[in-house]
Design an enzyme around this catalytic site. Sequence first.
Site, PDB file in Angstrom:
ATOM      1  N   ARG A   1     -18.358  -6.732 -10.920  1.00 46.83           N
ATOM      2  CA  ARG A   1     -17.816  -5.847  -9.873  1.00 46.83           C
ATOM      3  C   ARG A   1     -18.425  -4.473 -10.090  1.00 46.83           C
ATOM      4  O   ARG A   1     -18.249  -3.869 -11.154  1.00 46.83           O
ATOM      5  CB  ARG A   1     -16.289  -5.777  -9.963  1.00 46.83           C
ATOM      6  CG  ARG A   1     -15.717  -4.642  -9.142  1.00 46.83           C
ATOM      7  CD  ARG A   1     -14.220  -4.695  -8.979  1.00 46.83           C
ATOM      8  NE  ARG A   1     -13.845  -5.755  -8.065  1.00 46.83           N
ATOM      9  CZ  ARG A   1     -12.652  -5.838  -7.468  1.00 46.83           C
ATOM     10  NH1 ARG A   1     -11.728  -4.920  -7.698  1.00 46.83           N
ATOM     11  NH2 ARG A   1     -12.370  -6.822  -6.651  1.00 46.83           N
TER      12      ARG A   1
ATOM     13  N   ARG B   1      -7.455 -16.892  -4.099  1.00 43.62           N
ATOM     14  CA  ARG B   1      -8.575 -16.348  -4.888  1.00 43.62           C
ATOM     15  C   ARG B   1      -8.813 -17.236  -6.105  1.00 43.62           C
ATOM     16  O   ARG B   1      -9.950 -17.530  -6.464  1.00 43.62           O
ATOM     17  CB  ARG B   1      -8.258 -14.914  -5.354  1.00 43.62           C
ATOM     18  CG  ARG B   1      -8.207 -13.861  -4.255  1.00 43.62           C
ATOM     19  CD  ARG B   1      -9.571 -13.578  -3.668  1.00 43.62           C
ATOM     20  NE  ARG B   1     -10.542 -13.163  -4.661  1.00 43.62           N
ATOM     21  CZ  ARG B   1     -10.690 -11.911  -5.113  1.00 43.62           C
ATOM     22  NH1 ARG B   1      -9.930 -10.934  -4.634  1.00 43.62           N
ATOM     23  NH2 ARG B   1     -11.613 -11.613  -6.012  1.00 43.62           N
TER      24      ARG B   1
ATOM     25  N   GLN C   1     -13.522 -12.766  -1.983  1.00 43.55           N
ATOM     26  CA  GLN C   1     -12.335 -12.507  -1.172  1.00 43.55           C
ATOM     27  C   GLN C   1     -12.417 -13.251   0.158  1.00 43.55           C
ATOM     28  O   GLN C   1     -11.458 -13.908   0.580  1.00 43.55           O
ATOM     29  CB  GLN C   1     -12.184 -10.996  -0.928  1.00 43.55           C
ATOM     30  CG  GLN C   1     -10.977 -10.652  -0.079  1.00 43.55           C
ATOM     31  CD  GLN C   1      -9.665 -10.985  -0.766  1.00 43.55           C
ATOM     32  OE1 GLN C   1      -9.416 -10.543  -1.877  1.00 43.55           O
ATOM     33  NE2 GLN C   1      -8.817 -11.777  -0.124  1.00 43.55           N
TER      34      GLN C   1
HETATM   35  N1  NVA Z   1     -12.590  -2.192   0.443  1.00 40.07           N
HETATM   36  C1  NVA Z   1     -11.802  -2.256  -0.769  1.00 40.07           C
HETATM   37  C2  NVA Z   1     -11.521  -3.669  -1.125  1.00 40.07           C
HETATM   38  C3  NVA Z   1     -10.654  -3.847  -2.343  1.00 40.07           C
HETATM   39  C4  NVA Z   1     -10.408  -5.278  -2.676  1.00 40.07           C
HETATM   40  C5  NVA Z   1     -12.544  -1.544  -1.891  1.00 40.07           C
HETATM   41  O1  NVA Z   1     -13.758  -1.729  -2.011  1.00 40.07           O
HETATM   42  O2  NVA Z   1     -11.905  -0.787  -2.626  1.00 40.07           O
HETATM   43  N1   CP Z   2      -8.627  -8.084  -3.355  1.00 35.92           N
HETATM   44  C1   CP Z   2      -9.126  -7.762  -4.571  1.00 35.92           C
HETATM   45  O1   CP Z   2     -10.308  -7.958  -4.862  1.00 35.92           O
HETATM   46  O2   CP Z   2      -8.209  -7.245  -5.422  1.00 35.92           O
HETATM   47  P1   CP Z   2      -8.492  -6.531  -6.809  1.00 35.92           P
HETATM   48  O3   CP Z   2      -9.211  -5.229  -6.499  1.00 35.92           O
HETATM   49  O4   CP Z   2      -7.157  -6.319  -7.412  1.00 35.92           O
HETATM   50  O5   CP Z   2      -9.374  -7.412  -7.644  1.00 35.92           O
END
Ligand code: NVA
Ligand code: CP
Length: 304
Positions: free
Chosen positions: A102, A287, A132
Site C-alpha cells: 500500500r 475483503r 476493494q
Molecule cells: N480513497 C480512499 C480509500 C480508502 C480505502 C483513500 O485513498 O484514502
Molecule cells: N477500505 C480499505 O482499504 O480500508 P483500510 O484503509 O482500513 O485498509
Amino acid sequence: MRHLLKLIDLNDDDITDILNLADQLKYEKKNNLSKKYLEGKKLGMIFQKSSTRTRVSFEAGMYELGGHALFLSANDLQIGRGEPIQDTARVLSRYLDGIMIRTYEQEEVEALARYGSIPVINGLTDFEHPCQVLADLMTIREFKGSLEGLKICYIGDGNNMANSLIAGAVKTKMNISIACPKGYEPDADIMKWAADNSNFICTTDILKAAKDADVLYTDVWASMGQESEAQIRKSVFKSFQINDDVVAVAKPDVMVLHCLPAHRNEEITDKVFEEHAKEIFEQAENRLHVQKAVMVLLMKDDDA
Ligand code: NVA
Ligand code: CP
C-alpha cells in the site's frame, strides 16, 4: 495473471475466476471446510499508509490459508531511508512468496513487480484500489445474483476508488455513472476507455447519475495524503453526498456501498449508512474472501 497491480490490467475471465473462487472460499469457511491452500507460504505486507481492513484481512486470510504474513511498515524498512524499490524487490523476492504493498505512487507497485520475481498485490495506491473493488463486485453479485446490466452510481471524488470501480464495472458489463465536482474527475485515460467500451457517464448532476441505480457507492472526500486539502474539499464536495434525496431516485431495492472508513454526514448521511449497514459490512467481510482468492490464484503451488 501473475500480479494484481491494477484492475484495468485484468481480463474479464481473471475477474470471474477470482469472484468464483472467493465465493467458494467463503462457503468453505462458513461450513468448516477450509483447506490450507498456502501452507508454509510467506506474504510481506508493505504499508506506507494507514489501514484497518487491508492489513487485518490479508493477515487473517494468510493465516487461514496456512501461510504467514509479515507486517512491514515502510518507515521501519530501509525504503524509508531511501533504499530503491528495485533493490528492495530483489531482496524480498529471495525471502518471500508474495508481496502486498500500500503506497502512493502506482509506479512503485509496478516497479516492485518488474524487478522482483514473486507476485505483487496492490493494496491501494493513489491510482487504484483493486482488492476493494473485487470485494465490491463479489458483494454486489452476492446480493443481486449477477452483475451484467446493473447500474452502479459513484458519487464523490474521482479518486483511486472511482478509477477502480470504473474498470471493474465496465469489465463485468455493468453500467457506471460518476457524479463529481468539476475538476475532481477520475483519471482521464480510464474515463476515455470506459466511454469507448460502455455507456459510461461522468456528470456534476448527482440525481441524474443516481437515477434508477441498482447500487450507490461513495468514498471519503479527502483521501490519505490529501489531509491538507480536507477543509477546502469539505466545501467543494458539500452536495456530493448519499442522502435520502439520492436514495429516492435510485431503484427501490438499491444497495448502498462504502469502502470504509466512512465520514458520517459528509459523503453519506448517518441515516443512509445505518439503513444499509448490512451490505456495507458484508462488503468489508468480503475483503477477506476475495483477497484469499487472489493469493491462492497467485501463490498456490500447482500440486497444492
Ligand atoms: N480513497 C480512499 C480509500 C480508502 C480505502 C483513500 O485513498 O484514502
Ligand atoms: N477500505 C480499505 O482499504 O480500508 P483500510 O484503509 O482500513 O485498509
